[in-house]
Write a protein that holds these residues in place. Sequence first.
Motif, PDB file in Angstrom:
ATOM      1  N   ARG A  83       0.838  -1.188   0.000  1.00  0.00           N
ATOM      2  CA  ARG A  83       0.000   0.000   0.000  1.00  0.00           C
ATOM      3  C   ARG A  83       0.884   1.254   0.000  1.00  0.00           C
ATOM      4  NH1 ARG A  83      -0.911   0.968   6.019  1.00  0.00           N
ATOM      5  NH2 ARG A  83       0.599  -0.477   6.890  1.00  0.00           N
ATOM      6  N   PRO A  84       0.301   2.380  -0.351  1.00  0.00           N
ATOM      7  CA  PRO A  84       1.121   3.599  -0.421  1.00  0.00           C
ATOM      8  C   PRO A  84       1.598   4.029   0.970  1.00  0.00           C
ATOM      9  CG  PRO A  84      -1.192   4.091  -0.826  1.00  0.00           C
ATOM     10  CD  PRO A  84      -1.067   2.606  -0.800  1.00  0.00           C
ATOM     11  N   GLN A  85       2.594   4.887   0.940  1.00  0.00           N
ATOM     12  CA  GLN A  85       3.153   5.360   2.199  1.00  0.00           C
ATOM     13  C   GLN A  85       2.128   6.234   2.920  1.00  0.00           C
ATOM     14  OE1 GLN A  85       6.634   7.530   1.215  1.00  0.00           O
ATOM     15  NE2 GLN A  85       7.952   5.740   1.099  1.00  0.00           N
ATOM     16  N   PRO A  86       2.060   6.130   4.240  1.00  0.00           N
ATOM     17  CA  PRO A  86       1.196   7.057   4.968  1.00  0.00           C
ATOM     18  C   PRO A  86       1.746   8.480   4.884  1.00  0.00           C
ATOM     19  CG  PRO A  86       2.227   5.449   6.456  1.00  0.00           C
ATOM     20  CD  PRO A  86       2.691   5.131   5.088  1.00  0.00           C
ATOM     21  N   LEU A  98      17.084   9.724  10.171  1.00  0.00           N
ATOM     22  CA  LEU A  98      18.295   9.296   9.477  1.00  0.00           C
ATOM     23  C   LEU A  98      19.389  10.354   9.540  1.00  0.00           C
ATOM     24  CD1 LEU A  98      16.792   7.574   6.315  1.00  0.00           C
ATOM     25  CD2 LEU A  98      18.010   6.489   8.168  1.00  0.00           C
ATOM     26  N   LYS A  99      19.017  11.561   9.972  1.00  0.00           N
ATOM     27  CA  LYS A  99      20.007  12.644   9.988  1.00  0.00           C
ATOM     28  C   LYS A  99      21.020  12.462  11.101  1.00  0.00           C
ATOM     29  CE  LYS A  99      17.519  16.527   8.096  1.00  0.00           C
ATOM     30  NZ  LYS A  99      16.735  17.698   8.407  1.00  0.00           N
ATOM     31  N   TRP A 140      10.991   9.925   8.449  1.00  0.00           N
ATOM     32  CA  TRP A 140      12.181   9.076   8.418  1.00  0.00           C
ATOM     33  C   TRP A 140      13.432   9.907   8.112  1.00  0.00           C
ATOM     34  CZ3 TRP A 140      13.637   4.571  10.127  1.00  0.00           C
ATOM     35  CH2 TRP A 140      12.660   3.622  10.447  1.00  0.00           C
ATOM     36  N   LEU A 141      13.278  10.962   7.344  1.00  0.00           N
ATOM     37  CA  LEU A 141      14.416  11.843   7.055  1.00  0.00           C
ATOM     38  C   LEU A 141      15.038  12.351   8.350  1.00  0.00           C
ATOM     39  CD1 LEU A 141      13.580  14.234   4.078  1.00  0.00           C
ATOM     40  CD2 LEU A 141      15.452  12.619   4.278  1.00  0.00           C
ATOM     41  N   TYR A 176       5.336  10.052   6.094  1.00  0.00           N
ATOM     42  CA  TYR A 176       6.242   8.921   6.295  1.00  0.00           C
ATOM     43  C   TYR A 176       7.648   9.285   5.818  1.00  0.00           C
ATOM     44  CZ  TYR A 176       7.806   4.022   5.862  1.00  0.00           C
ATOM     45  OH  TYR A 176       8.470   2.828   5.969  1.00  0.00           O
ATOM     46  N   GLY A 177       7.704   9.853   4.601  1.00  0.00           N
ATOM     47  CA  GLY A 177       9.014  10.156   4.015  1.00  0.00           C
ATOM     48  C   GLY A 177       9.785  11.201   4.805  1.00  0.00           C
ATOM     49  N   THR A 178       9.070  12.221   5.283  1.00  0.00           N
ATOM     50  CA  THR A 178       9.769  13.292   5.989  1.00  0.00           C
ATOM     51  C   THR A 178      10.125  12.896   7.411  1.00  0.00           C
ATOM     52  OG1 THR A 178       7.563  14.200   6.244  1.00  0.00           O
ATOM     53  CG2 THR A 178       9.021  15.298   4.690  1.00  0.00           C
TER      54      THR A 178
END
Lengths: 206, 159
Positions: free
Chosen positions: A29-32, A43-44, A39-40, A35-37
């Motif tokens: 299914r697509p990302q909620p 990861l920093k 995790w950014l 989600y992308g931001t």
Amino acid sequence: MPDISQQQSEEPYDPFFKNKIYGSNLLNRPQPENYGTEWLESLKTQATEDFPSGRSLLVFRIANEWLALPSHCIKEITQSTYIHKLPHATTSVLLGISNVHGELLVTISMQSFLELPDTSPASIQPQKTCQFARNIIMEVNKNIIVFPVNEIYGLTQIELSSLESPPISIVKSMKNYCIGIFPLNDLFIGLLNETLIINTLNEKYL
Amino acid sequence: MILLLKFKIGDKYYALNTENIAEVIPAVSLRQIPGTPTFFSGIFDYRGLIVPVIDLTQLTIGQPVTIRLSTRIILTNFTLVNGRKSILGLMAEDMTDIIDVDETAFQDTGILSQNAPYLGPIFQIDNQFIQSIELDRLLSPDIQKMIFSSSKSANNEPN
């Protein structure tokens, strides 16, 4: 070869599994949102190596002093055993010989060695509901000694950097052998220097 | 036995040897860099390092990757032609499995596609073909230079 990937079914058919994969739609299914931001951000940050610098210590009580020794030098904790007195042994530090699992081990009085004053049992609040006197078998550089203690608290972990220096008011002998003090619950535990203790024992008494 | 990370490009399965894989992360939002090829999805901050990310679907079949939860970015330890080591991100779909394959199972296709020199030997599992990706042949020296210097200029480092 049939084009399996085009197969239409409720659940996708993965040729790696002979049966259908249930729940794999969960991952398709697509990302909620965000989600992308999100995790950014995580990861920093630098991945810090989590090497625990804490030391594992065994905490115990002799008379009214709570002490600790590094757990790596604690060989065993046993029930109080009968101590065979050695003839012509006049020092109060050397208690005699104990039979531990068939091995005859030198037994010393850590209380005498550290010159800890005796106190009546009533003045001491035991940490556990019953008092259990035990023997600690300690091994440092292949030197094995046994000494009785009034109570075993258990294991704890501390960061060496959090050790405080011992108070001025403590017994002189403790000043030598105590590396530092750390708090545990309501108590202050004195961490002992096991190598210094063993070396001094070897020189003076054994 | 070789460990490979399996993923999908389009409707076909591919795999990458895990030996150079540092980490697999979710498909995070990337910062696009103008004037770069379509398969260069962008860059992001990975623990202080600017990492470029390549869209494997775009690079291989010319279509943009579909971002799902199973779409992830492989962070690979990449050695550039000039010897410098860096981290390169590869984004692909359906990246949820690692498979164990015997070395002998790989069969050389005998075809070296000039447009896709990074497509390596093929092996079979359960009647399905998986093609391995040769990481060091993924980007030509020109593209490497462009992508990694784009990342650096975003980082304001001397070349």
